[in-house]
Scaffold this motif. Structure first.
Motif, PDB file in Angstrom:
ATOM      1  N   LYS A 136       0.878  -1.168   0.000  1.00  0.00           N
ATOM      2  CA  LYS A 136       0.000   0.000   0.000  1.00  0.00           C
ATOM      3  C   LYS A 136       0.910   1.210   0.000  1.00  0.00           C
ATOM      4  O   LYS A 136       1.776   1.323   0.866  1.00  0.00           O
ATOM      5  N   GLU A 137       0.742   2.083  -0.986  1.00  0.00           N
ATOM      6  CA  GLU A 137       1.621   3.241  -1.128  1.00  0.00           C
ATOM      7  C   GLU A 137       0.787   4.514  -1.211  1.00  0.00           C
ATOM      8  O   GLU A 137      -0.387   4.487  -1.579  1.00  0.00           O
ATOM      9  N   GLY A 138       1.439   5.627  -0.904  1.00  0.00           N
ATOM     10  CA  GLY A 138       0.799   6.925  -1.015  1.00  0.00           C
ATOM     11  C   GLY A 138      -0.014   7.272   0.215  1.00  0.00           C
ATOM     12  O   GLY A 138      -0.192   6.458   1.123  1.00  0.00           O
ATOM     13  N   THR A 139      -0.502   8.498   0.214  1.00  0.00           N
ATOM     14  CA  THR A 139      -1.344   8.973   1.306  1.00  0.00           C
ATOM     15  C   THR A 139      -2.452   9.832   0.724  1.00  0.00           C
ATOM     16  O   THR A 139      -2.254  10.500  -0.300  1.00  0.00           O
ATOM     17  N   PRO A 140      -3.615   9.835   1.358  1.00  0.00           N
ATOM     18  CA  PRO A 140      -4.693  10.697   0.871  1.00  0.00           C
ATOM     19  C   PRO A 140      -4.281  12.172   0.820  1.00  0.00           C
ATOM     20  O   PRO A 140      -4.646  12.882  -0.107  1.00  0.00           O
ATOM     21  N   THR A 141      -3.483  12.618   1.802  1.00  0.00           N
ATOM     22  CA  THR A 141      -3.051  14.013   1.779  1.00  0.00           C
ATOM     23  C   THR A 141      -2.083  14.290   0.640  1.00  0.00           C
ATOM     24  O   THR A 141      -1.932  15.429   0.223  1.00  0.00           O
ATOM     25  N   GLY A 142      -1.445  13.250   0.131  1.00  0.00           N
ATOM     26  CA  GLY A 142      -0.570  13.382  -1.021  1.00  0.00           C
ATOM     27  C   GLY A 142      -1.332  13.312  -2.336  1.00  0.00           C
ATOM     28  O   GLY A 142      -0.758  13.470  -3.403  1.00  0.00           O
ATOM     29  N   TRP A 149      -3.100  10.626  -3.552  1.00  0.00           N
ATOM     30  CA  TRP A 149      -3.291   9.309  -4.164  1.00  0.00           C
ATOM     31  C   TRP A 149      -2.954   8.190  -3.182  1.00  0.00           C
ATOM     32  O   TRP A 149      -2.171   8.366  -2.270  1.00  0.00           O
ATOM     33  N   VAL A 150      -3.567   7.044  -3.423  1.00  0.00           N
ATOM     34  CA  VAL A 150      -3.268   5.813  -2.706  1.00  0.00           C
ATOM     35  C   VAL A 150      -3.254   4.687  -3.733  1.00  0.00           C
ATOM     36  O   VAL A 150      -4.109   4.653  -4.621  1.00  0.00           O
ATOM     37  N   VAL A 151      -2.283   3.805  -3.631  1.00  0.00           N
ATOM     38  CA  VAL A 151      -2.208   2.647  -4.514  1.00  0.00           C
ATOM     39  C   VAL A 151      -2.244   1.386  -3.657  1.00  0.00           C
ATOM     40  O   VAL A 151      -1.475   1.254  -2.706  1.00  0.00           O
ATOM     41  N   LEU A 152      -3.155   0.485  -3.995  1.00  0.00           N
ATOM     42  CA  LEU A 152      -3.246  -0.824  -3.353  1.00  0.00           C
ATOM     43  C   LEU A 152      -2.787  -1.859  -4.376  1.00  0.00           C
ATOM     44  O   LEU A 152      -3.365  -1.957  -5.461  1.00  0.00           O
ATOM     45  N   ASP A 153      -1.756  -2.606  -4.043  1.00  0.00           N
ATOM     46  CA  ASP A 153      -1.166  -3.579  -4.964  1.00  0.00           C
ATOM     47  C   ASP A 153      -1.561  -4.985  -4.539  1.00  0.00           C
ATOM     48  O   ASP A 153      -1.166  -5.462  -3.474  1.00  0.00           O
ATOM     49  N   TYR A 154      -2.355  -5.640  -5.386  1.00  0.00           N
ATOM     50  CA  TYR A 154      -2.781  -7.020  -5.154  1.00  0.00           C
ATOM     51  C   TYR A 154      -2.100  -7.960  -6.152  1.00  0.00           C
ATOM     52  O   TYR A 154      -2.687  -8.949  -6.570  1.00  0.00           O
ATOM     53  N   LEU A 155      -0.883  -7.630  -6.547  1.00  0.00           N
ATOM     54  CA  LEU A 155      -0.060  -8.373  -7.506  1.00  0.00           C
ATOM     55  C   LEU A 155      -0.649  -8.337  -8.915  1.00  0.00           C
ATOM     56  O   LEU A 155      -0.113  -7.649  -9.768  1.00  0.00           O
ATOM     57  N   THR A 156      -1.711  -9.053  -9.192  1.00  0.00           N
ATOM     58  CA  THR A 156      -2.282  -9.050 -10.542  1.00  0.00           C
ATOM     59  C   THR A 156      -3.225  -7.871 -10.765  1.00  0.00           C
ATOM     60  O   THR A 156      -3.587  -7.575 -11.896  1.00  0.00           O
ATOM     61  N   VAL A 157      -3.608  -7.211  -9.672  1.00  0.00           N
ATOM     62  CA  VAL A 157      -4.518  -6.062  -9.741  1.00  0.00           C
ATOM     63  C   VAL A 157      -3.895  -4.913  -8.956  1.00  0.00           C
ATOM     64  O   VAL A 157      -3.499  -5.087  -7.805  1.00  0.00           O
ATOM     65  N   ILE A 158      -3.813  -3.754  -9.584  1.00  0.00           N
ATOM     66  CA  ILE A 158      -3.343  -2.556  -8.904  1.00  0.00           C
ATOM     67  C   ILE A 158      -4.472  -1.539  -8.914  1.00  0.00           C
ATOM     68  O   ILE A 158      -5.010  -1.212  -9.974  1.00  0.00           O
ATOM     69  N   ILE A 159      -4.806  -1.062  -7.723  1.00  0.00           N
ATOM     70  CA  ILE A 159      -5.905  -0.119  -7.577  1.00  0.00           C
ATOM     71  C   ILE A 159      -5.319   1.259  -7.305  1.00  0.00           C
ATOM     72  O   ILE A 159      -4.589   1.457  -6.338  1.00  0.00           O
ATOM     73  N   HIS A 160      -5.649   2.207  -8.181  1.00  0.00           N
ATOM     74  CA  HIS A 160      -5.160   3.582  -8.090  1.00  0.00           C
ATOM     75  C   HIS A 160      -6.325   4.461  -7.642  1.00  0.00           C
ATOM     76  O   HIS A 160      -7.318   4.594  -8.367  1.00  0.00           O
ATOM     77  N   ILE A 161      -6.191   5.062  -6.471  1.00  0.00           N
ATOM     78  CA  ILE A 161      -7.238   5.946  -5.939  1.00  0.00           C
ATOM     79  C   ILE A 161      -6.639   7.344  -5.868  1.00  0.00           C
ATOM     80  O   ILE A 161      -5.704   7.592  -5.100  1.00  0.00           O
ATOM     81  N   PHE A 162      -7.165   8.237  -6.691  1.00  0.00           N
ATOM     82  CA  PHE A 162      -6.613   9.582  -6.828  1.00  0.00           C
ATOM     83  C   PHE A 162      -7.582  10.650  -6.335  1.00  0.00           C
ATOM     84  O   PHE A 162      -8.788  10.505  -6.472  1.00  0.00           O
ATOM     85  N   HIS A 163      -7.020  11.736  -5.843  1.00  0.00           N
ATOM     86  CA  HIS A 163      -7.785  12.961  -5.716  1.00  0.00           C
ATOM     87  C   HIS A 163      -7.972  13.452  -7.159  1.00  0.00           C
ATOM     88  O   HIS A 163      -7.122  13.214  -8.014  1.00  0.00           O
ATOM     89  N   SER A 164      -9.075  14.100  -7.452  1.00  0.00           N
ATOM     90  CA  SER A 164      -9.400  14.490  -8.835  1.00  0.00           C
ATOM     91  C   SER A 164      -8.247  15.194  -9.548  1.00  0.00           C
ATOM     92  O   SER A 164      -7.928  14.867 -10.699  1.00  0.00           O
TER      93      SER A 164
END
Length: 113
Positions: free
Chosen positions: A69-75, A77-92
């Motif tokens: 799990k990388e990043g911070t909401p205050t930064g 973005w947050v990235v969740l790495d599930y090996l075959t799936v990477i979830i990118h959660i961004f501020h707009s």
């Protein structure tokens, strides 16, 4: 769960949690880092955090735990790495800046319904 099942489940969770512009991309033909990307925007740092927490919690209920799990909401973005799936959660604004959909334009978009 397969990679596609994880990706679709995550996309649905993020959509139900009112994430904005949820995209599911099949990227295995254009990169070796993952098979699927899920990309979503939150409208505030609090929503980015809530989206990350909810998807991580709900997937853990199926014994699916991120390897990183990388990043911070205050930064922005947050990235969740599930090996075959990477979830990118961004501020707009961060999503617009990084423009992953443009960067991975050759990837196939998958319907989450």
């Amino acid at each position: 769960m397969t990679g596609l099942e994880i990706a679709k489940k995550a996309a649905k969770i993020l959509d139900e949690k009112l994430g904005t512009d949820v995209k599911l991309l099949k990227v295995d033909a254009v990169t070796v880092i993952a098979d699927y990307f899920v990309i979503v925007s939150g409208q505030s740092n609090i929503q980015v955090s809530a989206l990350a927490d909810e998807v991580e919690y709900q997937l853990s209920q199926h014994q699916v735990i991120p390897t990183r799990k990388e990043g911070t909401p205050t930064g922005g973005w947050v990235v969740l790495d599930y090996l075959t799936v990477i979830i990118h959660i961004f501020h707009s604004e961060s999503r617009e800046f990084y423009s992953l959909e443009r960067l991975w334009a050759d990837a196939k978009q998958i319907d989450i319904d």
